[in-house]
Every structure is written in structure tokens, then in C-alpha cells.
Design an enzyme around this catalytic site. Structure first.
Site, short mmCIF file in Angstrom:
data_model
loop_
_atom_site.label_atom_id
_atom_site.label_comp_id
_atom_site.label_asym_id
_atom_site.label_seq_id
_atom_site.Cartn_x
_atom_site.Cartn_y
_atom_site.Cartn_z
N LYS A 1 6.88 10.79 8.80
CA LYS A 1 7.89 9.76 9.06
C LYS A 1 9.12 10.32 9.77
CE LYS A 1 6.82 6.42 5.39
NZ LYS A 1 5.57 7.01 4.84
N GLU B 1 7.41 11.52 -5.81
CA GLU B 1 6.11 11.81 -5.23
C GLU B 1 5.69 13.26 -5.50
OE1 GLU B 1 3.56 11.04 -1.14
OE2 GLU B 1 5.75 10.92 -1.06
N HIS C 1 3.88 9.99 1.33
CA HIS C 1 4.69 8.81 1.68
C HIS C 1 6.03 9.29 2.23
CE1 HIS C 1 5.62 4.62 1.77
NE2 HIS C 1 6.67 4.76 0.97
N HIS D 1 9.72 5.22 9.57
CA HIS D 1 9.04 4.45 8.51
C HIS D 1 8.73 3.07 9.07
CE1 HIS D 1 7.67 2.81 4.91
NE2 HIS D 1 8.58 3.24 4.05
N CYS E 1 5.58 -1.42 1.93
CA CYS E 1 5.26 -0.17 2.64
C CYS E 1 3.85 0.34 2.37
CB CYS E 1 6.28 0.91 2.26
SG CYS E 1 7.98 0.35 2.37
N PHE F 1 7.93 -0.64 -2.43
CA PHE F 1 8.79 -1.45 -3.28
C PHE F 1 7.91 -2.48 -4.01
CE2 PHE F 1 13.00 -1.06 -0.71
CZ PHE F 1 13.24 0.17 -1.31
#
Length: 403
Positions: A326, A305, A294, A331, A162, A390
Site C-alpha cells: 500500500k 495484524e 493488509h 489503499h 477494505c 472496518f
């Protein structure tokens, strides 16, 4: 060290198939998430996504090209044509040798892969099309961009889940700043909304079945999207000499690794990336007015975050505006940071902070100003764009108003 500016932008995503339409949707807080229209959707638990609707590749490419272009490559070329047209350059002559391409994608030609697995394993075919490999490879889109525009400098693909397109844009920035290239086409693309792509994400149990609600106490997970956003980065002096319209200036970039867990995010790793971007740009915390977070809508990401932002910005965190777009465009995995750069341009060029839509309940662990549900008029000099992937791969960009 060269200064680096953005002079072209293009996109296709669930909100629109161009930049003006996308920015209008972001201003209005309009969502692009809806029912999926894909093969075997009835076999999925997750039946929603931010899907590009009304896309007809035959309107943009020849039959021979379509045989070579996976959906993610089609999206990339469509967005890149917009960016190059806005930049107003061609790459004949020496400029072509001093321009490169660096793109981000996580899955590459996943639709092609999914279709051909079906052909072999489900339908029992013993042969596939000879162009399957060049169609599905992760560098296909970058290769086709270099061929389409006669770009002969460094061209490659970054795959960091991502964070892919933030890494790609950061590397493009560094290559121009160092003098290795005069210009770069950069950004990212993803087209994972096929049966196999969604089924794989279902296995992680991080997907919502109804909506994406970043930072809201009742959030239930992420929603996949698809699309591309491509930018033309170039030296500031070159852009100024030719009288190009400058959309924004890229001023800082940092990347870190958590080195801790393959799926769980780390507050320390995220905070080091944010602080590194500020340091690289020569900024103080109070210089930043907005962060495009994010903000996936998962419990682990959102809390981590917010904690990282609070650590880095200290008392200024309460005066920062933070939003996750998002909830509107989904996403888009490896392409998501590139699409989110458009939200940063909206803030810098139009003094509009895009909202976090779908927000319903305050979360004490996300107690920051997340610009809930409605866009806000505000002038900000500098913005950050966060991407945390990830594998513990983090990439943060700092961008300021056009000089």
C-alpha cells in the site's frame, strides 16, 4: 472438489495501467503516491493520494459508454479486457452459461454520486441525468462485465469495505471448487479519489498528509488509492486441457467477523481468518513463505495484524517475509486486495518479494521481517493475502505456485 487456477490478470492503478508495468514498479519499490489533481483540492486537509494519472476514457470507450460508466466501472472494464485476453477464451456457447462474475467494491460509483450531489445542492439544478442510478450502483461494474463478455452465470458484487475484493475472489474460488461454475471473472475496483470521498475519510482521522509508512514507528496513517485488478479463475483441468498458461493456484480461503467494534480491528478475528485459510488449504505454518499484509500504515491496524500473525505462526513468524504494498499503490479500499494479489503473483512467479517502502524506524510492536524498502529475491512455495476491513470483516486467501 475442483482445483482452481488463475489464467488471466489485468489491472490499472497508480503504478501502471497494466500488469507488466505494475510488477516492474513493485520490483523497483517505486511509489505511486503524489499530489492529488481533483476539484477543490485546496479545501482538503489531505492533498495526496495514489491517483491514476494519464487515464483518458475516450481512448477506450465510446461516448455512449462513457455516459454509462463511472470511473470505477471504466477501471474494471479496462482491467478485465487484459485478463480475458490473457486467458484466451471467449464466452460464446455453453461456457458463457457456466461462467460468472463476482467483484468487490466499497463505494461503487462514488464519483458519479459526488458530481450529482454537487449539481443538485451546490449548483441548484432540479434534474440529473436519467442514468445516474445505473451508473453509481455498486453492481454496475459486474453488470457491464457480464454484458461485455456475454457471461450469463452468477454475477454479483460484494461490499465489505477494505476486504471487498478478497471476499469476492474467495467466493469465486469457492464457486468453482464446488462445481457451481467452471470459471469466474473476479477481483475488485474503487475510485473514491473525489472531493466527497476524501473529505469523508478525513473525518475518521486515520489519513496521512505526507506518506504511507506501514509498520514504521513514525507512520502517520493511510493514503487512499484507486484502481482495479481483475482475474480469470477457472478449473485446473479445463485450463490444462486447453493448454492455458497458469499464473498460480488458489488453494485456500477463510473469512471471519470480529463482532466487536465498527472501526477498531481485533487480533482474534484476524488470527482466526489467517488460521482458517491455512486449514482450508491443508497447510502447516511453515509451508508459507510470504504474506502480503493488509498493512495500512495506521497504528491500530499494523500492531494488530503483526500480533495476529505472531499468534498463528508462532516460532515460524520470525522466518516469514511480510510486506505491505500500500505504500506504493495506496489503499484502494474495496479494490485493494485485488491489486495486492499482483504482489503475490510477483512472489510466486518471479521469486521477488515486493518491499514495504517508506519504512524508516523499527517498531517493537511490529517486530517481523517486513522486507523494508528494497525488494528481495526469494523462492516461496505458498503466499497469503490478508484483508481486514472496518466493520470487523476479515478475508484471507492462500495461493501457491502454478502446478
Amino acid at each position: 472438489m475442483k482445483r482452481v487456477v488463475i489464467t488471466g490478470a489485468g489491472t490499472i492503478n497508480a503504478l501502471a495501467q497494466d500488469v507488466p508495468g505494475t510488477l516492474a514498479a513493485m520490483r523497483e519499490g517505486r511509489g505511486g503516491i503524489g499530489p492529488l489533481d481533483i476539484r477543490d483540492v485546496d479545501r482538503l486537509n489531505v492533498k495526496i493520494g495514489a491517483q491514476v494519472k494519464g487515464w483518458h476514457p475516450e481512448d477506450h470507450f465510446s461516448r455512449q459508454q462513457i455516459l454509462l460508466y463511472d470511473r470505477y466501472t471504466q477501471f474494471t472494464l479496462h482491467a478485465a479486457r487484459q485478463a480475458v485476453a490473457q486467458a484466451g477464451l471467449d464466452f460464446d456457447g455453453h461456457l458463457g452459461y457456466e461462467t460468472g462474475v463476482v467483484l468487490g467494491t466499497a463505494g461503487g460509483g462514488l464519483t458519479t454520486q459526488d458530481e450529482n450531489y454537487r449539481a443538485v445542492y451546490e449548483e441548484g439544478k432540479n434534474r440529473v441525468h436519467p442514468f445516474v442510478v445505473p451508473k453509481l450502483m455498486n453492481n454496475a461494474a459486474a453488470s457491464h462485465l457480464s454484458m461485455e463478455f456475454n457471461i450469463k452465470g452468477p454475477s454479483f458484487t460484494v461490499a465489505t469495505a477494505c476486504a471487498s475484493s478478497n471476499h469476492a475472489m474467495g467466493l469465486a474460488f469457492q464457486m468453482i471448487r464446488s462445481g457451481a461454475c467452471r470459471a469466474m471473472l473476479t477481483g475488485g475496483a474503487e475510485a473514491m479519489l473525489c472531493f466527497g470521498g476524501i473529505k469523508a475519510w478525513e473525518g475518521l482521522r486515520v489519513m496521512s498528509t505526507d506518506a504511507c509508512r506501514p509498520f514504521s514507528l513514525n507512520r502517520s496513517g493511510m493514503v487512499q488509492g484507486e484502481g482495479a485488478a481483475i482475474y480469470f479463475f477457472e478449473e485446473y483441468e479445463q485450463a490444462r486441457r486447453r493448454g492455458a498458461e497458469i499464473l498460480a493456484e488458489v488453494i485456500g480461503f477463510a473469512m471471519t467477523s470480529d463482532a466487536s467494534d465498527i472501526v477498531m480491528p481485533s487480533k482474534q478475528g484476524a488470527a482466526r481468518a489467517i488460521a482458517g485459510a491455512l486449514r482450508d488449504a491443508g497447510l502447516n505454518p511453515e509451508d508459507v513463505g510470504y504474506i502480503n499484509a493488509h498493512g495500512t500504515g495506521t497504528s491500530a491496524n499494523d500492531k494488530t495484524e503483526c500480533a495476529a500473525i505472531a499468534d498463528v505462526f508462532g516460532p515460524h513468524a520470525d522466518r516469514l517475509m511480510i510486506s505491505s504494498t500500500k505504500a506504493m499503490h495506496g489503499h484502494a479500499i474495496g479494490g485493494t486486495g485485488a491489486i495486492e494479489m499482483l504482489a503475490c503473483l510477483l512472489a510466486l512467479r518471479e521469486d521477488v518479494i515486493p518491499p514495504t517502502i517508506g519504512y524508516e524506524e523499527p517498531d517493537p510492536e511490529c517486530a517481523l521481517d517486513v522486507v523494508p524498502n528494497v525488494a528481495r529475491q526469494a523462492r516461496v512455495p505458498v503466499v497469503l493475502s490478508n484483508a481486514f476491513a472496518f466493520g470487523g470483516m476479515n478475508a484471507v486467501l492462500a495461493v501457491r505456485r502454478a502446478p
